[in-house]
Scaffold this motif. Structure first.
Motif, short mmCIF file in Angstrom:
data_model
loop_
_atom_site.label_atom_id
_atom_site.label_comp_id
_atom_site.label_asym_id
_atom_site.label_seq_id
_atom_site.Cartn_x
_atom_site.Cartn_y
_atom_site.Cartn_z
N LYS A 63 0.84 -1.20 0.00
CA LYS A 63 0.00 0.00 0.00
C LYS A 63 0.88 1.26 0.00
O LYS A 63 0.58 2.23 -0.70
CB LYS A 63 -0.92 -0.01 1.22
CG LYS A 63 -1.88 1.14 1.29
CD LYS A 63 -2.99 0.98 0.33
CE LYS A 63 -4.02 2.07 0.55
NZ LYS A 63 -4.99 2.15 -0.51
N GLU A 66 2.22 1.66 -3.38
CA GLU A 66 1.17 2.10 -4.30
C GLU A 66 1.04 3.62 -4.34
O GLU A 66 0.63 4.19 -5.34
CB GLU A 66 -0.16 1.48 -3.87
CG GLU A 66 -1.34 1.91 -4.70
CD GLU A 66 -2.65 1.67 -4.00
OE1 GLU A 66 -3.65 1.56 -4.70
OE2 GLU A 66 -2.66 1.59 -2.76
N TRP A 70 2.52 4.12 -10.15
CA TRP A 70 1.89 2.83 -10.39
C TRP A 70 2.65 2.03 -11.44
O TRP A 70 2.46 0.83 -11.57
CB TRP A 70 0.44 3.01 -10.82
CG TRP A 70 -0.48 3.30 -9.69
CD1 TRP A 70 -0.16 3.88 -8.49
CD2 TRP A 70 -1.86 2.99 -9.62
NE1 TRP A 70 -1.26 3.97 -7.69
CE2 TRP A 70 -2.33 3.44 -8.37
CE3 TRP A 70 -2.75 2.40 -10.49
CZ2 TRP A 70 -3.65 3.30 -7.98
CZ3 TRP A 70 -4.07 2.26 -10.09
CH2 TRP A 70 -4.50 2.70 -8.85
N LEU A 73 4.69 -0.84 -9.96
CA LEU A 73 3.99 -2.05 -9.49
C LEU A 73 3.93 -3.08 -10.60
O LEU A 73 3.58 -2.76 -11.74
CB LEU A 73 2.58 -1.71 -9.04
CG LEU A 73 2.43 -0.88 -7.77
CD1 LEU A 73 0.96 -0.53 -7.56
CD2 LEU A 73 2.97 -1.61 -6.58
N SER A 74 4.26 -4.31 -10.27
CA SER A 74 4.13 -5.38 -11.27
C SER A 74 2.68 -5.83 -11.33
O SER A 74 1.86 -5.50 -10.48
CB SER A 74 5.04 -6.56 -10.89
OG SER A 74 4.55 -7.18 -9.72
N ARG A 75 2.37 -6.63 -12.34
CA ARG A 75 1.01 -7.14 -12.50
C ARG A 75 0.62 -8.01 -11.30
O ARG A 75 -0.50 -7.94 -10.80
CB ARG A 75 0.90 -7.93 -13.80
CG ARG A 75 -0.48 -8.46 -14.08
CD ARG A 75 -0.53 -9.19 -15.43
NE ARG A 75 -1.87 -9.56 -15.76
CZ ARG A 75 -2.44 -10.71 -15.39
NH1 ARG A 75 -1.78 -11.57 -14.67
NH2 ARG A 75 -3.68 -10.98 -15.74
N GLU A 77 1.73 -7.80 -8.23
CA GLU A 77 1.50 -6.97 -7.06
C GLU A 77 0.12 -6.33 -7.11
O GLU A 77 -0.58 -6.24 -6.10
CB GLU A 77 2.57 -5.89 -6.95
CG GLU A 77 3.93 -6.41 -6.56
CD GLU A 77 5.00 -5.36 -6.59
OE1 GLU A 77 5.97 -5.49 -5.84
OE2 GLU A 77 4.88 -4.39 -7.38
N LYS A 78 -0.29 -5.89 -8.28
CA LYS A 78 -1.63 -5.30 -8.42
C LYS A 78 -2.70 -6.34 -8.15
O LYS A 78 -3.69 -6.06 -7.46
CB LYS A 78 -1.81 -4.72 -9.82
CG LYS A 78 -0.96 -3.51 -10.09
CD LYS A 78 -1.10 -3.06 -11.52
CE LYS A 78 -0.09 -1.98 -11.86
NZ LYS A 78 -0.11 -1.64 -13.28
N LEU A 79 -2.52 -7.55 -8.66
CA LEU A 79 -3.49 -8.62 -8.41
C LEU A 79 -3.52 -9.02 -6.95
O LEU A 79 -4.57 -9.33 -6.39
CB LEU A 79 -3.18 -9.84 -9.28
CG LEU A 79 -3.50 -9.70 -10.76
CD1 LEU A 79 -3.07 -10.95 -11.50
CD2 LEU A 79 -4.97 -9.44 -10.96
N GLN A 80 -2.36 -9.01 -6.30
CA GLN A 80 -2.30 -9.38 -4.90
C GLN A 80 -3.08 -8.38 -4.05
O GLN A 80 -3.79 -8.75 -3.13
CB GLN A 80 -0.86 -9.43 -4.43
CG GLN A 80 -0.70 -9.80 -2.98
CD GLN A 80 0.75 -9.73 -2.53
OE1 GLN A 80 1.62 -9.34 -3.29
NE2 GLN A 80 0.99 -10.09 -1.30
N PHE A 81 -2.98 -7.11 -4.37
CA PHE A 81 -3.65 -6.09 -3.57
C PHE A 81 -5.11 -5.94 -3.93
O PHE A 81 -5.97 -5.80 -3.07
CB PHE A 81 -2.94 -4.75 -3.73
CG PHE A 81 -3.43 -3.73 -2.75
CD1 PHE A 81 -3.08 -3.82 -1.42
CD2 PHE A 81 -4.26 -2.72 -3.14
CE1 PHE A 81 -3.53 -2.91 -0.51
CE2 PHE A 81 -4.73 -1.79 -2.23
CZ PHE A 81 -4.36 -1.89 -0.91
N TYR A 82 -5.44 -5.95 -5.21
CA TYR A 82 -6.81 -5.68 -5.64
C TYR A 82 -7.65 -6.93 -5.83
O TYR A 82 -8.80 -6.86 -6.21
CB TYR A 82 -6.80 -4.86 -6.93
CG TYR A 82 -6.27 -3.48 -6.68
CD1 TYR A 82 -7.02 -2.57 -5.96
CD2 TYR A 82 -5.02 -3.10 -7.10
CE1 TYR A 82 -6.54 -1.31 -5.70
CE2 TYR A 82 -4.53 -1.85 -6.85
CZ TYR A 82 -5.29 -0.96 -6.15
OH TYR A 82 -4.80 0.28 -5.88
#
Length: 125
Positions: A63, A66, A70, A73-75, A77-82
């Motif tokens: 976070k 973030e 942006w 951020l790798s793909r 990492e984005k999937l892990q958070f969102y």
């Protein structure tokens, strides 16, 4: 007359609801209605509340990352958070929907069904 009747009803309601909460204090879970509530709604794609309420230390670090660019951020990492992608974006789901559209012969003049050969059960070349 009407005002006194209304106030007496409101007073009775306040007393009865307070007594009810006191009587069932160990059973009833009271909600905190001062905070915004998260719920999925197509009309409000970005609610006021975070999707995850309680973050792990790894997600807290993510976070903080973030808040920067942006692009860093790798793909993953984005999937892990969102959260994960919806099941409707999987290849299996797309294949099922395509098969369903072909079975229903959707848009046979210029659409997807016009490009399907029903005799050979394959795409036209």
């Amino acid at each position: 007359m009407l005002a006194s009747r209304t106030l007496s009803l409101i007073g009775k309601r306040a007393i009865s609801s307070t007594a009810c909460l006191r009587a069932h204090a160990n059973v009833v879970k009271t909600e905190d209605y001062t905070l915004p509530v998260y719920f999925d709604n197509r009309a409000i794609p970005l609610p006021e509340v975070m999707y995850l309420q309680h973050l792990s230390p790894a997600l807290k670090a993510l976070k903080d990352k973030e808040k920067g660019s942006w692009g860093t951020l790798s793909r993953d990492e984005k999937l892990q958070f969102y959260g994960p992608l919806p099941h409707t974006l999987s290849d299996e789901w797309k294949a099922q929907q395509t098969k369903k559209m072909l079975d229903m012969r959707i848009n046979p003049i210029q659409g997807i069904s016009s490009k399907w050969d029903y005799e050979k059960n394959d795409w036209k070349k």
